[in-house]
Design an enzyme around this catalytic site. Sequence first.
Site, PDB file in Angstrom:
ATOM      1  N   GLY A 188       0.825  -1.207   0.000  1.00 19.67           N
ATOM      2  CA  GLY A 188       0.000   0.000   0.000  1.00 19.67           C
ATOM      3  C   GLY A 188       0.855   1.251   0.000  1.00 19.67           C
ATOM      4  N   ASN A 189       0.364   2.306   0.634  1.00 22.94           N
ATOM      5  CA  ASN A 189       1.073   3.584   0.617  1.00 22.94           C
ATOM      6  C   ASN A 189       1.972   3.749   1.839  1.00 22.94           C
ATOM      7  OD1 ASN A 189      -0.472   4.964   2.822  1.00 22.94           O
ATOM      8  ND2 ASN A 189      -2.175   4.678   1.396  1.00 22.94           N
ATOM      9  N   VAL A 192       0.301   4.568   5.521  1.00 22.41           N
ATOM     10  CA  VAL A 192      -0.148   3.394   6.273  1.00 22.41           C
ATOM     11  C   VAL A 192       1.042   2.489   6.598  1.00 22.41           C
ATOM     12  CG1 VAL A 192      -1.672   1.377   6.257  1.00 22.41           C
ATOM     13  CG2 VAL A 192      -2.431   3.518   5.209  1.00 22.41           C
ATOM     14  N   GLY A 193       2.030   2.461   5.711  1.00 19.36           N
ATOM     15  CA  GLY A 193       3.230   1.666   5.963  1.00 19.36           C
ATOM     16  C   GLY A 193       3.904   2.060   7.279  1.00 19.36           C
ATOM     17  N   GLU A 210       5.700  -3.228   0.927  1.00 17.37           N
ATOM     18  CA  GLU A 210       5.685  -2.990  -0.518  1.00 17.37           C
ATOM     19  C   GLU A 210       4.913  -1.692  -0.736  1.00 17.37           C
ATOM     20  OE1 GLU A 210       7.445  -4.608  -2.462  1.00 17.37           O
ATOM     21  OE2 GLU A 210       7.889  -6.429  -1.346  1.00 17.37           O
ATOM     22  N   CYS A 244       1.586   0.122  -8.870  1.00 19.54           N
ATOM     23  CA  CYS A 244       2.629   0.736  -8.042  1.00 19.54           C
ATOM     24  C   CYS A 244       3.941   0.927  -8.789  1.00 19.54           C
ATOM     25  CB  CYS A 244       2.845  -0.075  -6.769  1.00 19.54           C
ATOM     26  SG  CYS A 244       3.355  -1.781  -7.057  1.00 19.54           S
TER      27      CYS A 244
END
Length: 484
Positions: A188-189, A192-193, A210, A244
Amino acid sequence: MDRMQQVVGRARAAFNSGRSRALEFRMQQLKALKQMVQEKEKVILAAIRADLHKSEPNAYCHEILSLLGELALAMDKLKSWAAPQPVKKNLLTMRDEAYVFPEPLGVVLIIGAWNYPFALIIQPLIGAIAAGNAVVVKPSEISWNTSQLLADLLPQYLDQELYPVVTGGVSETTELLTQRFDHILYTGNSTVGKIVMAAAAKYLTPVTLELGGKSPCYIDTDCDLAVACRRITWGKYMNCGQTCIAPDYILCNPSIQSSVVENIKAALQEFYGEDVKSSPDYERIINKRHFRRILGLMEGQTIAHGGEVDEASCFIAPTILTDVSPESKVMEEEIFGPVLPIVTVNNVDEAIEFINRREKPLALYVFSNSKKLIKRVISETSSGGVTGNDVIMHYLLSTLPFGGVGKSGMGAYHGKHSFETFSHHRSCLIKDLKMESTNKLRYPPGSLKKVNWAKFFLLKRFNRGRVGLVVLVLLGIVAALVLK
């Protein structure tokens, strides 16, 4: 005990029972997963279409085909991947057994993404099962149809205690992250990572992140523009730009900017026809929030092609922006949509400098007839992965690890790399209780003689042939007799 605690607790109890460790069990689960993908192909494709307006051929190629390849590879190589790996020994361990043993980490959490909602759950799941773990699966709630389908299908085919599916939104994910896991893989982004990584830090849980970023695409003047732009167009606008590792922006000399635009326009015509909106091969933006975000990035820009939108259907036409300023809003964040800015640079030196001033991207692309130039860009920049004279294709080669670096992520998976990510590589040395005299070298009391012998055996390099080996063994015997 709350729901998430119960789910994770059952998974841990199932893991502690030991049944996921047996290779026969892992193989059976992988075969069941393959059976699910094949038997439920139509409903899987239908769910993906409902989420992303994706045609069956595209959904199959983007989300199922590669999974079948990963499953075939894992089932074929599982026995060799899971086997103890002998390592080279020195003189002091010549008679011992030394190897690396891959063992499962325990209970792992896989948090998927909405842009490829089926593949980005199942692909890491294959590696986690192959490595012998229990897995808690959390699909993205944004791709609601695929999320619900995964929650329905996986329990029908896989062990329900070892591989539970948790659905829901932010509150459910937040609650899930309060639990202890042995590894977390998140796609994800970066915002949030950071949340995932902070939650993992409480338990010192390792993570694979990722993420994404702005993946640059440099086009050299010495290049077949028609071929380069066709390949760029395919990678940029597939899945409506929601990939991505899609090329985020183009760097090129001002003298070829107009030719790049014309060649991309020609490729768009070839791929999607006159009316892109009616093309079965062109997807839609996932929801209105992302639709409006992308429109905001386009404000004030020079639109060389495209720009048509329809909010009701979340349609944004393939769009090209020219003469884009490096300081503009569209160059501040990952676009994740069908908008392609072109930033002009005078040469490859400026391109390299431009790339290196920014965060390390998940992917980097270079188009040139000169392999020397391509390798120079590789050697003087950093990114998660690189493809020269194409885009995205490095992702499809399972022997290459897929992952980011810096802000674009950490860790990697795909193929054997997935197995390794979800395994602990345990160092094992097994000795016997004989020839105790040789150990006097390391026992007190210390002496200069012992130090000199230790330096000789640990630092001296002999040739690797049989003669060198015999010499080492004889010297070991001599040392043992001297120290005795």
